[in-house]
Design a protein around this motif. Structure first.
Motif, mmCIF file in Angstrom:
data_model
loop_
_atom_site.group_PDB
_atom_site.id
_atom_site.type_symbol
_atom_site.label_atom_id
_atom_site.label_comp_id
_atom_site.label_asym_id
_atom_site.label_seq_id
_atom_site.Cartn_x
_atom_site.Cartn_y
_atom_site.Cartn_z
ATOM 1 N N LYS A 168 0.839 -1.206 0.000
ATOM 2 C CA LYS A 168 0.000 0.000 0.000
ATOM 3 C C LYS A 168 0.872 1.252 0.000
ATOM 4 N N ASN A 169 1.938 1.219 0.821
ATOM 5 C CA ASN A 169 2.723 2.434 1.001
ATOM 6 C C ASN A 169 3.710 2.696 -0.132
ATOM 7 N N ALA A 170 3.726 1.795 -1.133
ATOM 8 C CA ALA A 170 4.501 2.085 -2.341
ATOM 9 C C ALA A 170 3.562 2.400 -3.505
ATOM 10 N N PRO A 228 13.551 11.565 10.211
ATOM 11 C CA PRO A 228 13.503 10.964 8.866
ATOM 12 C C PRO A 228 12.092 10.510 8.483
ATOM 13 N N SER A 229 11.236 11.473 8.226
ATOM 14 C CA SER A 229 9.832 11.194 7.908
ATOM 15 C C SER A 229 9.706 10.608 6.503
ATOM 16 N N VAL A 230 8.963 9.530 6.413
ATOM 17 C CA VAL A 230 8.719 8.888 5.114
ATOM 18 C C VAL A 230 7.973 9.857 4.193
ATOM 19 N N GLY A 231 6.856 10.376 4.689
ATOM 20 C CA GLY A 231 6.030 11.238 3.850
ATOM 21 C C GLY A 231 6.761 12.510 3.440
ATOM 22 N N ALA A 232 7.476 13.142 4.375
ATOM 23 C CA ALA A 232 8.144 14.405 4.033
ATOM 24 C C ALA A 232 9.267 14.157 3.025
ATOM 25 N N THR A 285 8.961 4.137 19.059
ATOM 26 C CA THR A 285 9.620 5.450 18.977
ATOM 27 C C THR A 285 9.223 6.246 17.728
ATOM 28 N N VAL A 286 8.322 5.709 16.908
ATOM 29 C CA VAL A 286 7.941 6.448 15.698
ATOM 30 C C VAL A 286 6.632 7.220 15.904
ATOM 31 N N TYR A 287 5.640 6.569 16.501
ATOM 32 C CA TYR A 287 4.347 7.223 16.758
ATOM 33 C C TYR A 287 4.071 7.256 18.252
ATOM 34 N N ILE A 321 -5.596 0.093 10.547
ATOM 35 C CA ILE A 321 -5.180 -1.032 9.696
ATOM 36 C C ILE A 321 -4.332 -2.041 10.476
ATOM 37 N N ARG A 322 -3.263 -1.557 11.070
ATOM 38 C CA ARG A 322 -2.285 -2.503 11.637
ATOM 39 C C ARG A 322 -2.777 -3.121 12.936
ATOM 40 N N GLY A 323 -3.413 -2.286 13.796
ATOM 41 C CA GLY A 323 -4.000 -2.823 15.021
ATOM 42 C C GLY A 323 -5.039 -3.873 14.662
ATOM 43 N N THR A 330 7.691 0.251 12.715
ATOM 44 C CA THR A 330 6.523 0.449 13.580
ATOM 45 C C THR A 330 5.314 -0.353 13.109
ATOM 46 N N ASP A 331 5.216 -0.598 11.798
ATOM 47 C CA ASP A 331 4.052 -1.330 11.295
ATOM 48 C C ASP A 331 4.131 -2.838 11.572
ATOM 49 N N TRP A 332 5.248 -3.294 12.096
ATOM 50 C CA TRP A 332 5.356 -4.702 12.520
ATOM 51 C C TRP A 332 4.987 -4.860 13.997
ATOM 52 N N THR A 384 0.537 3.617 -3.865
ATOM 53 C CA THR A 384 -0.172 4.903 -3.921
ATOM 54 C C THR A 384 0.799 6.052 -4.253
ATOM 55 N N LYS A 385 2.057 5.931 -3.811
ATOM 56 C CA LYS A 385 3.052 6.969 -4.103
ATOM 57 C C LYS A 385 3.460 6.911 -5.583
ATOM 58 N N HIS A 386 3.506 5.691 -6.132
ATOM 59 C CA HIS A 386 3.785 5.575 -7.564
ATOM 60 C C HIS A 386 2.677 6.247 -8.379
ATOM 61 N N ARG A 439 0.362 13.209 13.877
ATOM 62 C CA ARG A 439 0.780 13.171 12.469
ATOM 63 C C ARG A 439 0.712 14.547 11.781
ATOM 64 N N PRO A 440 1.455 15.543 12.311
ATOM 65 C CA PRO A 440 1.436 16.875 11.692
ATOM 66 C C PRO A 440 2.110 16.880 10.318
ATOM 67 N N LEU A 441 1.956 18.003 9.603
ATOM 68 C CA LEU A 441 2.527 18.112 8.246
ATOM 69 C C LEU A 441 3.594 19.198 8.178
ATOM 70 N N ASP A 442 4.133 19.588 9.350
ATOM 71 C CA ASP A 442 5.064 20.726 9.362
ATOM 72 C C ASP A 442 6.306 20.493 8.497
ATOM 73 N N PHE A 443 6.822 19.268 8.451
ATOM 74 C CA PHE A 443 8.038 19.024 7.641
ATOM 75 C C PHE A 443 7.713 19.159 6.144
ATOM 76 N N HIS A 444 6.516 18.677 5.778
ATOM 77 C CA HIS A 444 6.107 18.790 4.363
ATOM 78 C C HIS A 444 6.024 20.266 3.975
HETATM 79 N N1 EPU Z 1 6.099 13.841 11.443
HETATM 80 C C1 EPU Z 1 6.072 15.154 11.882
HETATM 81 N N2 EPU Z 1 5.889 16.144 10.936
HETATM 82 C C2 EPU Z 1 5.743 15.871 9.606
HETATM 83 C C3 EPU Z 1 5.792 14.525 9.165
HETATM 84 C C4 EPU Z 1 5.967 13.520 10.123
HETATM 85 O O1 EPU Z 1 6.187 15.426 13.069
HETATM 86 O O2 EPU Z 1 5.575 16.811 8.810
HETATM 87 C C5 EPU Z 1 6.255 12.764 12.437
HETATM 88 C C6 EPU Z 1 4.992 11.907 12.554
HETATM 89 O O3 EPU Z 1 4.027 12.496 13.403
HETATM 90 C C7 EPU Z 1 5.532 10.602 13.083
HETATM 91 C C8 EPU Z 1 6.928 10.526 12.447
HETATM 92 O O4 EPU Z 1 7.250 11.853 12.014
HETATM 93 O O5 EPU Z 1 5.670 10.659 14.479
HETATM 94 C C9 EPU Z 1 7.025 9.585 11.275
HETATM 95 O O6 EPU Z 1 6.037 9.918 10.318
HETATM 96 P P1 EPU Z 1 6.252 9.652 8.762
HETATM 97 O O7 EPU Z 1 6.102 10.933 8.045
HETATM 98 O O8 EPU Z 1 7.484 8.852 8.577
HETATM 99 O O9 EPU Z 1 4.984 8.740 8.456
HETATM 100 P P2 EPU Z 1 3.989 8.820 7.238
HETATM 101 O O10 EPU Z 1 4.692 9.166 6.005
HETATM 102 O O11 EPU Z 1 2.795 9.629 7.629
HETATM 103 C C10 EPU Z 1 4.311 6.364 6.490
HETATM 104 C C11 EPU Z 1 3.416 5.182 6.334
HETATM 105 C C12 EPU Z 1 3.063 4.633 7.687
HETATM 106 C C13 EPU Z 1 4.341 4.211 8.397
HETATM 107 C C14 EPU Z 1 5.274 5.432 8.493
HETATM 108 C C15 EPU Z 1 6.616 5.090 9.122
HETATM 109 C C16 EPU Z 1 2.225 5.765 4.337
HETATM 110 C C17 EPU Z 1 0.955 6.137 3.680
HETATM 111 N N3 EPU Z 1 2.202 5.614 5.639
HETATM 112 O O12 EPU Z 1 3.546 7.323 7.195
HETATM 113 O O13 EPU Z 1 2.262 3.488 7.475
HETATM 114 O O14 EPU Z 1 4.029 3.734 9.662
HETATM 115 O O15 EPU Z 1 5.493 5.977 7.192
HETATM 116 O O16 EPU Z 1 7.256 4.108 8.393
HETATM 117 O O17 EPU Z 1 3.250 5.571 3.679
HETATM 118 C C18 EPU Z 1 0.416 2.109 7.762
HETATM 119 O O18 EPU Z 1 0.674 1.669 6.632
HETATM 120 O O19 EPU Z 1 -0.445 1.594 8.517
HETATM 121 C C19 EPU Z 1 1.143 3.273 8.228
HETATM 122 C C20 EPU Z 1 0.758 3.991 9.273
#
Ligand code: EPU
Length: 430
Positions: free
Chosen positions: A14-16, A155-159, A318-320, A378-380, A296-298, A18-20, A115-120
């Motif tokens: 899923k997490n690959a 190291p945020s995945v989404g950012a 330590t991630v969420y 999802i994961r829970g 964290t998803d494991w 949708t990004k593609h 799950r803020p978006l400040d880094f994005h």
């Molecule tokens: N964070 C911030 N600010 C930001 C972005 C992130 O503070 O602008 C914090 C988050 O609040 C969190 C940490 O950084 O505490 C990590 O967040 P990250 O951005 O890495 O997570 P994400 O991109 O929102 C993706 C997956 C998650 C997976 C995480 C970590 C997708 C759609 N989601 O989330 O997957 O747990 O990376 O690997 O890719 C799931 O699939 O069930 C799931 C939650």
């Protein structure tokens, strides 16, 4: 219930995928993604792209998603797509390149922390976008995006993905330090490279991207979902069975394998499949982390496994900061789990000395009883199915649509492993 035995084949994650699909928006020609799972998140993302004017064809059985981005006519994602998944914010950069002005609704996804978006936002601003938060979402505009030097606070995945998806067509060089290097992020970078992007990954978590003038569509066969693979392997262990997982390479599961090894599990590993079994399992102390740490998803399948180990185990998340709400239902099933706000099992944690309940102590083995449970995320939710498989008596799970947003046909997979499982009520989005 009895041990789960048999074979499961996982598809791409899923997490690959949708990004593609978001990356495809950057191309001047169509893109095709293969080995896609049949999940609700693809349908949500496809509908979002269609609302922008893309043509998206989803062949759920064949696992193929085809995106034709040439007819995008708006940079505004309808508000009705707010709160469904994390994808809208990733569309900001690509849509800025195409339309100059963008609106995306508030992102959703599982409620596992703020799950803020400040880094994005800071990254988009560093590359020249003006971004404003409104009650409904994000408004952004840019006359032209340029490269920047960005250091992510975590190291945020989404950012990291936001930076990659924006920098590839921005003018000049972007350097992003402290990037996420999760396999799904690397997969996205490779896909962008196939589209014509110039991306380098340096050894110290640093991506260097040279913007190019145009990108073409590309094709990609997704690698197997490491979250699903681990979850099914654990489902076998929890029920004292043996599950063989096909479709996910060993290299994507290294930390998961070494963790289960430490607990006494026996692996058989070939080029095509992995299987795991155990006579008895030792407890463990595990900390979730960014890649290559224990992901964290494991976490939730592992906590369920801890309930069946002899002794006391610890999980330090330590991630969420809020990823343990699912534990309450496990307790009602008979699991002995206690949550703490302290950092148990390591101190390198952003939640140190906060009130976040981010450590769990699990005492096993527990005799789990079937229960009526509402799936929170999802994961829970997948953890509950595994717990229900190990429990005495039937369980009834509500809101299983969460599972279907992220797992490829889980009912079929579990039934194939011998679990008596059936579904009532409306099916997942198709
Ligand atoms: N964070 C911030 N600010 C930001 C972005 C992130 O503070 O602008 C914090 C988050 O609040 C969190 C940490 O950084 O505490 C990590 O967040 P990250 O951005 O890495 O997570 P994400 O991109 O929102 C993706 C997956 C998650 C997976 C995480 C970590 C997708 C759609 N989601 O989330 O997957 O747990 O990376 O690997 O890719 C799931 O699939 O069930 C799931 C939650």
């Amino acid at each position: 219930m009895g041990p789960l035995h048999g074979d499961v084949t996982v598809r791409g994650s899923k997490n690959a995928v949708t990004k593609h699909m978001v990356a495809a928006v950057l191309g001047n020609s169509p893109s095709t993604v293969r080995n896609c799972p049949h999940i609700g998140d693809i349908e949500i993302t496809a509908a979002m792209l269609r609302a922008l004017g893309c043509q998206v064809d989803v062949d759920a059985d064949g696992g193929i998603v085809h995106v034709e981005p040439n007819h995008i006519e708006t940079g505004r994602v309808p508000v009705s797509y707010g709160g469904l998944n994390r994808i809208p914010v990733l569309l900001v950069g690509p849509l800025l390149h195409r339309m100059g002005e963008v609106f995306v609704p508030l992102v959703g996804g599982d409620r596992i922390g703020p799950r803020p978006l400040d880094f994005h936002m800071a990254s988009l601003e560093a590359m020249g976008a003006e971004v404003q938060v409104t009650p409904e979402g994000l408004e952004a505009k840019a006359l032209g995006l340029h490269g920047a030097r960005i250091r992510l606070p975590f190291p945020s995945v989404g950012a990291t993905e936001t930076v990659l998806l924006t920098a590839v067509l921005a003018e000049g060089r972007t350097v992003v330090e402290n990037s996420a290097i999760e396999p799904e992020v690397i997969e996205l970078a490779l896909f962008l490279q196939r589209m014509g992007a110039r991306i380098e990954l340096r050894p110290d978590r640093r991506f260097v991207i040279e913007g190019v003038e145009r990108l073409e569509g590309a094709e990609h066969h997704l690698d197997g979902d490491r979250i699903e693979a681990f979850s099914y392997l654990v489902a076998g262990l929890v029920t004292r069975g043996r599950v063989r997982v096909h479709g996910c390479a060993q290299g994507r599961l290294v930390t998961a394998i070494s963790t289960l090894h430490r607990m006494g599990a026996r692996f058989e590993i070939t080029d095509d499949w992995l299987a795991v079994s155990a006579d008895s399992l030792r407890p463990a102390v595990v900390q979730t982390d960014t890649h290559p740490g224990f992901m964290t998803d494991w976490q939730s399948p592992l906590v369920v496994l801890f309930t069946q180990c002899q002794g006391m185990s610890v999980l330090h998340e330590t991630v969420y900061e809020d990823r343990f709400p699912y534990v309450r239902a496990l307790q009602t099933m008979g699991a002995e789990v206690e949550l703490f706000d302290s950092c148990l099992g390591g101190s390198n944690c952003r939640f140190h000395e906060t009130t976040a309940m981010h450590s769990a102590v699990v005492r096993g083995p527990s005799l789990l009883q079937g229960a009526e449970i509402t799936v929170p995320d999802i994961r829970g939710g997948f953890g509950y199915v595994i717990a229900a498989a190990a429990a005495k008596g039937p369980s009834l799970l509500h809101d299983v649509h969460h599972l279907e947003r992220g797992y490829h046909r889980p009912l079929e997979a579990f039934a194939q492993l011998g679990l008596h499982i059936s579904r009532e009520g409306p099916t997942a989005p198709s």
